[in-house]
Enzyme design. Structure first.
Site, PDB file in Angstrom:
ATOM      1  N   SER A  48       0.821  -1.219   0.000  1.00 41.18           N
ATOM      2  CA  SER A  48       0.000   0.000   0.000  1.00 41.18           C
ATOM      3  C   SER A  48       0.848   1.259   0.000  1.00 41.18           C
ATOM      4  O   SER A  48       0.342   2.350  -0.276  1.00 41.18           O
ATOM      5  CB  SER A  48      -0.934   0.011   1.221  1.00 41.18           C
ATOM      6  OG  SER A  48      -0.199   0.054   2.427  1.00 41.18           O
ATOM      7  N   HIS A  49       2.155   1.134   0.302  1.00 41.22           N
ATOM      8  CA  HIS A  49       3.059   2.280   0.304  1.00 41.22           C
ATOM      9  C   HIS A  49       4.229   2.077  -0.663  1.00 41.22           C
ATOM     10  O   HIS A  49       5.245   2.744  -0.548  1.00 41.22           O
ATOM     11  CB  HIS A  49       3.594   2.530   1.713  1.00 41.22           C
ATOM     12  CG  HIS A  49       2.565   3.073   2.645  1.00 41.22           C
ATOM     13  ND1 HIS A  49       1.652   2.271   3.287  1.00 41.22           N
ATOM     14  CD2 HIS A  49       2.278   4.341   3.026  1.00 41.22           C
ATOM     15  CE1 HIS A  49       0.859   3.018   4.033  1.00 41.22           C
ATOM     16  NE2 HIS A  49       1.216   4.263   3.889  1.00 41.22           N
ATOM     17  N   GLU A 189      -4.754   0.850   1.957  1.00 44.17           N
ATOM     18  CA  GLU A 189      -5.227  -0.525   2.036  1.00 44.17           C
ATOM     19  C   GLU A 189      -6.669  -0.623   1.529  1.00 44.17           C
ATOM     20  O   GLU A 189      -7.038  -1.576   0.837  1.00 44.17           O
ATOM     21  CB  GLU A 189      -5.143  -1.030   3.481  1.00 44.17           C
ATOM     22  CG  GLU A 189      -3.742  -1.264   3.992  1.00 44.17           C
ATOM     23  CD  GLU A 189      -3.083  -2.484   3.373  1.00 44.17           C
ATOM     24  OE1 GLU A 189      -3.769  -3.258   2.667  1.00 44.17           O
ATOM     25  OE2 GLU A 189      -1.873  -2.661   3.583  1.00 44.17           O
TER      26      GLU A 189
END
Length: 338
Positions: A48-49, A189
């Protein structure tokens, strides 16, 4: 690699990231700094990053809300304080510019704080925390975002995801680091669940009417929830104050108002604290740092996992074998080069 994934080396991902960012007009120094953060996220298994955030960066560049060639300016505020004006650019380069000053002040005064103002923030905080612990310093950082999160007992967004991060240097091996949103989950997310057409767990968000939902889009259109009810809500308020009014920057609600529907990444400030253990301990530093290792051994000795341990394990795999991106994401990133 499968039909649904694409294997890449970390160098290959770096090249792709730089190409995408510069293709969309981000200045070279910023593209390098942002790429380091994005590659670190993917390398450490934080999807997600990781590479997904390139899409976020490009969307922000398209809104015109980020200054593409911003030149961060350092202001030596007080003996133990430094302020860095990011001048509307992404936060990464501003942090890198201010880090040597923060480190020097912490070693001189025992403790020092840095306020990063007027920056655009899209990433995790742990890469910055690790950069401080590499200097042998204890670290803390936090930042607001856009008002996406309802306070405990409410249904309308007030807080951002408002992450807090902490790092403790260890004499051998990787530092003790945690970095988590004060929301039940990072917004990325939920976005990844939306992209994959997957339901989200209950407790992540509510719809626009304040009703619990497992629909990712409904939660994105409604409000996210804090973790731990009133406890996460109180921590989220703390972040708003430390990285907002304390350093003269925006709250999450003010950031969202400034965005005015453009869909940019959050604009505002970041609060960073660095502490030199020797400032407290002097000649007894080594002795007391060893006592900390006893604490960590007591945790791992019974089978529990330290925060970031999973990241470090993913890092070791990625450094050896590279990474695999979902093919759909890889295709989207290639499309950004068209």
């Amino acid at each position: 690699m499968t039909d649904d994934t694409v294997h890449m080396t970390l160098d290959g991902l770096s090249e792709l990231s730089r190409a995408v960012l510069t293709r969309h007009g981000l200045g070279r120094r910023h593209a390098e700094a942002v790429t380091r953060t994005i590659v670190a996220g993917e390398r450490d298994g934080c999807a997600s990053h990781g590479a997904y955030r390139l899409i976020v960066c490009v969307n922000t560049l398209k809104t015109g809300k980020v200054v593409r060639n911003a030149d961060p300016q350092i202001h030596d505020a007080m003996p133990a304080l430094v302020r860095v004006d990011a001048r509307g650019g992404f936060a990464q380069l501003a942090f890198e510019r201010g880090l040597p000053v923060l480190t020097k002040k912490a070693r001189t005064r025992g403790i020092a704080a840095m306020g990063i103002n007027n920056c655009v923030h899209f990433a995790a905080l742990w890469p910055e925390i690790e950069a401080i612990t590499e200097q042998g310093l204890v670290a803390f950082a936090c930042t607001p975002s856009h008002a996406w999160v309802a306070p405990a007992g409410g249904m309308r967004p007030v807080f951002g995801t408002n992450p807090i991060a902490f790092g403790w240097p260890r004499p051998d091996g990787s530092p003790f680091v945690f970095d988590f949103a004060t929301s039940a989950v990072a917004r990325g997310e939920i976005e990844l669940h939306r992209r994959a057409a997957k339901p989200i767990p209950e407790g992540w968000g509510v719809d626009a009417g304040g009703n619990p939902t497992t629909d990712a889009k409904a939660a994105l259109d409604g409000a996210m929830l804090t973790f731990g009810g009133h406890k996460g809500s109180a921590l989220a308020a703390m972040v708003e104050l430390l990285a907002g009014p304390l350093i003269g920057d925006l709250t999450s609600a003010e950031s969202l108002a400034l965005d005015d529907g453009a869909g940019s990444s959050p604009i505002g400030g970041e609060f960073v604290l660095a502490i030199d253990p020797a400032g407290f301990l002097g000649g007894e530093t080594e002795q007391h740092i060893a006592r900390a290792e006893t604490l960590f051994d007591a945790i791992t000795g019974q089978g529990a996992r330290l925060p970031s341990q999973r990241r470090y394990e993913a890092r070791a795999r990625s450094l050896k074998h590279g990474i695999c991106l979902p093919r759909a994401l890889h295709d989207d990133l290639q499309g950004l080069l068209a």
